[in-house]
Design a protein around this motif. Sequence first.
Motif, PDB file in Angstrom:
ATOM      1  N   PRO A 111       0.850  -1.199   0.000  1.00 57.85           N
ATOM      2  CA  PRO A 111       0.000   0.000   0.000  1.00 57.85           C
ATOM      3  C   PRO A 111       0.880   1.241   0.000  1.00 57.85           C
ATOM      4  O   PRO A 111       1.910   1.278   0.678  1.00 57.85           O
ATOM      5  CB  PRO A 111      -0.771  -0.107   1.318  1.00 57.85           C
ATOM      6  CG  PRO A 111      -0.578  -1.506   1.793  1.00 57.85           C
ATOM      7  CD  PRO A 111       0.725  -1.973   1.238  1.00 57.85           C
TER       8      PRO A 111
ATOM      9  N   GLY B  21       1.067   5.638  -0.064  1.00 59.92           N
ATOM     10  CA  GLY B  21       0.436   6.959   0.045  1.00 59.92           C
ATOM     11  C   GLY B  21       1.323   7.985  -0.642  1.00 59.92           C
ATOM     12  O   GLY B  21       1.548   7.930  -1.843  1.00 59.92           O
ATOM     13  N   GLY B  22       1.886   8.905   0.175  1.00 56.70           N
ATOM     14  CA  GLY B  22       2.757   9.948  -0.388  1.00 56.70           C
ATOM     15  C   GLY B  22       4.207   9.524  -0.444  1.00 56.70           C
ATOM     16  O   GLY B  22       5.050  10.277  -0.923  1.00 56.70           O
ATOM     17  N   ARG B  23       4.532   8.337   0.120  1.00 59.53           N
ATOM     18  CA  ARG B  23       5.906   7.815   0.185  1.00 59.53           C
ATOM     19  C   ARG B  23       6.873   8.809   0.838  1.00 59.53           C
ATOM     20  O   ARG B  23       8.026   8.915   0.453  1.00 59.53           O
ATOM     21  CB  ARG B  23       6.406   7.365  -1.195  1.00 59.53           C
ATOM     22  CG  ARG B  23       5.670   6.130  -1.696  1.00 59.53           C
ATOM     23  CD  ARG B  23       6.039   5.755  -3.100  1.00 59.53           C
ATOM     24  NE  ARG B  23       5.938   6.874  -4.006  1.00 59.53           N
ATOM     25  CZ  ARG B  23       4.797   7.409  -4.426  1.00 59.53           C
ATOM     26  NH1 ARG B  23       3.626   6.870  -4.044  1.00 59.53           N
ATOM     27  NH2 ARG B  23       4.789   8.465  -5.221  1.00 59.53           N
ATOM     28  N   THR B  24       6.354   9.509   1.843  1.00 59.45           N
ATOM     29  CA  THR B  24       7.222  10.356   2.665  1.00 59.45           C
ATOM     30  C   THR B  24       7.706   9.579   3.892  1.00 59.45           C
ATOM     31  O   THR B  24       8.394  10.140   4.744  1.00 59.45           O
ATOM     32  CB  THR B  24       6.479  11.616   3.154  1.00 59.45           C
ATOM     33  OG1 THR B  24       5.406  11.204   4.017  1.00 59.45           O
ATOM     34  CG2 THR B  24       5.937  12.429   1.999  1.00 59.45           C
ATOM     35  N   GLY B  25       7.322   8.306   3.977  1.00 63.86           N
ATOM     36  CA  GLY B  25       7.658   7.481   5.141  1.00 63.86           C
ATOM     37  C   GLY B  25       9.167   7.391   5.331  1.00 63.86           C
ATOM     38  O   GLY B  25       9.942   7.432   4.372  1.00 63.86           O
TER      39      GLY B  25
ATOM     40  N   SER C 294      -0.115  11.277   2.895  1.00 62.37           N
ATOM     41  CA  SER C 294      -1.555  11.041   2.726  1.00 62.37           C
ATOM     42  C   SER C 294      -2.201  10.659   4.057  1.00 62.37           C
ATOM     43  O   SER C 294      -1.524  10.181   4.976  1.00 62.37           O
ATOM     44  CB  SER C 294      -1.771   9.905   1.727  1.00 62.37           C
ATOM     45  OG  SER C 294      -1.328   8.683   2.309  1.00 62.37           O
TER      46      SER C 294
ATOM     47  N   GLY D 261       2.608  11.304  14.148  1.00 62.40           N
ATOM     48  CA  GLY D 261       2.596  12.231  15.287  1.00 62.40           C
ATOM     49  C   GLY D 261       2.726  13.662  14.817  1.00 62.40           C
ATOM     50  O   GLY D 261       1.782  14.247  14.325  1.00 62.40           O
TER      51      GLY D 261
ATOM     52  N   VAL E 187      -6.364   1.024   3.895  1.00 66.32           N
ATOM     53  CA  VAL E 187      -7.300   2.068   4.320  1.00 66.32           C
ATOM     54  C   VAL E 187      -7.771   2.774   3.050  1.00 66.32           C
ATOM     55  O   VAL E 187      -6.949   3.290   2.286  1.00 66.32           O
ATOM     56  CB  VAL E 187      -6.598   3.080   5.262  1.00 66.32           C
ATOM     57  CG1 VAL E 187      -7.547   4.203   5.645  1.00 66.32           C
ATOM     58  CG2 VAL E 187      -6.051   2.370   6.487  1.00 66.32           C
TER      59      VAL E 187
END
Length: 460
Positions: A68, A70-74, A139, A149, A205
């Motif tokens: 999955p 999202g914005g791939r800022t992880g 995202s 957080g 999600v």
Amino acid sequence: MTDPRLADLQASLPNLRLLTEPGDLEHYGRDWTRRWTPAPLAIALPSSVEEVQEVMRWANRQGVAVVPSGGRTGLSGGAVAAQGELVLSLQRMNRALAFEAADRTLTVQAGMTLQQAHEAARGHGLIYPVDFAARGSCSIGGNVATNAGGIRVIRYGNTREWIAGLKVVAGNGELLELNRGLIKNSSGYDLRQLMIGSEGTLGIVVEATLKLAEPPPPSQVMLLALPHMDALMQVFAAFRARLSLQAFEFFTALALKHVLAHGAQRALDGDYPYYVVCEFDAADEAARDAALAAFEQAVEQGWVLDGAIAQSEAQAAALWRLREGITESLAPHRPYKNDISVRIGAVPAFLHEMQALLTQAYPQFEVVWFGHIGDGNLHINVLKPQALADAEFIAQCEQVTKLLAATLQRHGGSISAEHGIGLVKRPYLESTRSAAEIALMRGVRQVFDPHGILNPGKLF
Ligand code: FAD
Ligand code: MLT
Ligand code: ZN
């Protein structure tokens, strides 16, 4: 498209957007860690819940792992696809779906960015209070999956506090509607909360019902310069006692050096070892006087050496940039990132032990400290010397992380405060969670995703 598995997917979903160009595979196959070489099978960009469900049914049928995305800022490698997985990007599912005025909730598709959620909430005269520097790209789905957080946790808590309901596609393609926006619901296990922080290992999600809050009163932003680490928690206690804090963030002189070199504006003339950016309610004269009194007391005590209060929104933004610009300013140095936490009460003792450990362990590297000290959350970034190869640098840092994990364990802390375990912190999960807990987590994962389709290799 020659791969028969993709031909099968396209036959099941003729309208599904699929990308297989090398540039796309590289772009969608990595996150901010940049540590792994992306190698996904393809990128699926569904535009509806039904398409997500059908992709999951196909993945089970074909035995293809799904990441999955999202914005791939992880920052933990959670959205990395380096093993021939299908990347399932929620990017096209980014609309606001419903605002419920009586409930003060906003239901959005999971691919909406955090900033778009802020704007949508503001459009209804309310706020969505989770906030941090990646707001423009990350995202809501990614925020939920990491229990993000950020800089307002001290006032509002983590993402977990702000999710009233979730729609999730489980590993087998089944659609789950979790909690449906209810405030009170004592009808058994709260699967919504289980999903929050599950890093894409239990389900996808697809929609989130966000709780919204009243906008806070007008605030002021202050920059403080501190002489030593002990002063951090002394100032925090004094300010928390006298002011209504919205944020209390710290960084070191080395962090400041990098952020200034990256284009931020200097706010104080002198150079100091530690800095705090704090924001507090300042609706009236009395609140502003209290802030000044707190500042003066801290100066008298020798905890604060200098400071500045923003006099305009532009100045407030400039002070915030000193803190929020750190991550981007360090990125060219390929930092090895630690994201750790202990209880607030344990911070002073922990800081001392950490400082001794890291000074001894990293004499040859630049080590940059910053973070959400008011939540007991430190970001310790070790910068890679240019001459050192990536693999050698990471291997050296991992040796220190073992010591760090042991120290954290003794202080009852966590190896991941807010970024998640992903791939990066997987070897250290045992320092934070017991064997019994991990066995239960494995069992839960097996129930939600019996064929191990969802984000295999992440978390454990
Ligand atoms: P991704 O990176 O795409 O994915 C993260 C994880 O979530 C992966 O495991 C992925 O598989 C999973 N995932 C993504 N979407 C879904 C979905 N729809 N369903 C199920 N699983 C999904 N984080 C903080 O907590 N606090 C901060 O202060 C903070 N500041 C940051 C500042 C910068 C400049 C940057 C670059 C990052 C920062 N981060 C921070 C980290 C990051 O932004 C967060 O972890 C964010 O929540 C990730 O969201 P994303 O959409 O980019 O997720
Ligand atoms: C932050 O607080 O700035 C983020 O968590 C990002 C980081 O740790 O680099
Ligand atoms: Zn952070």
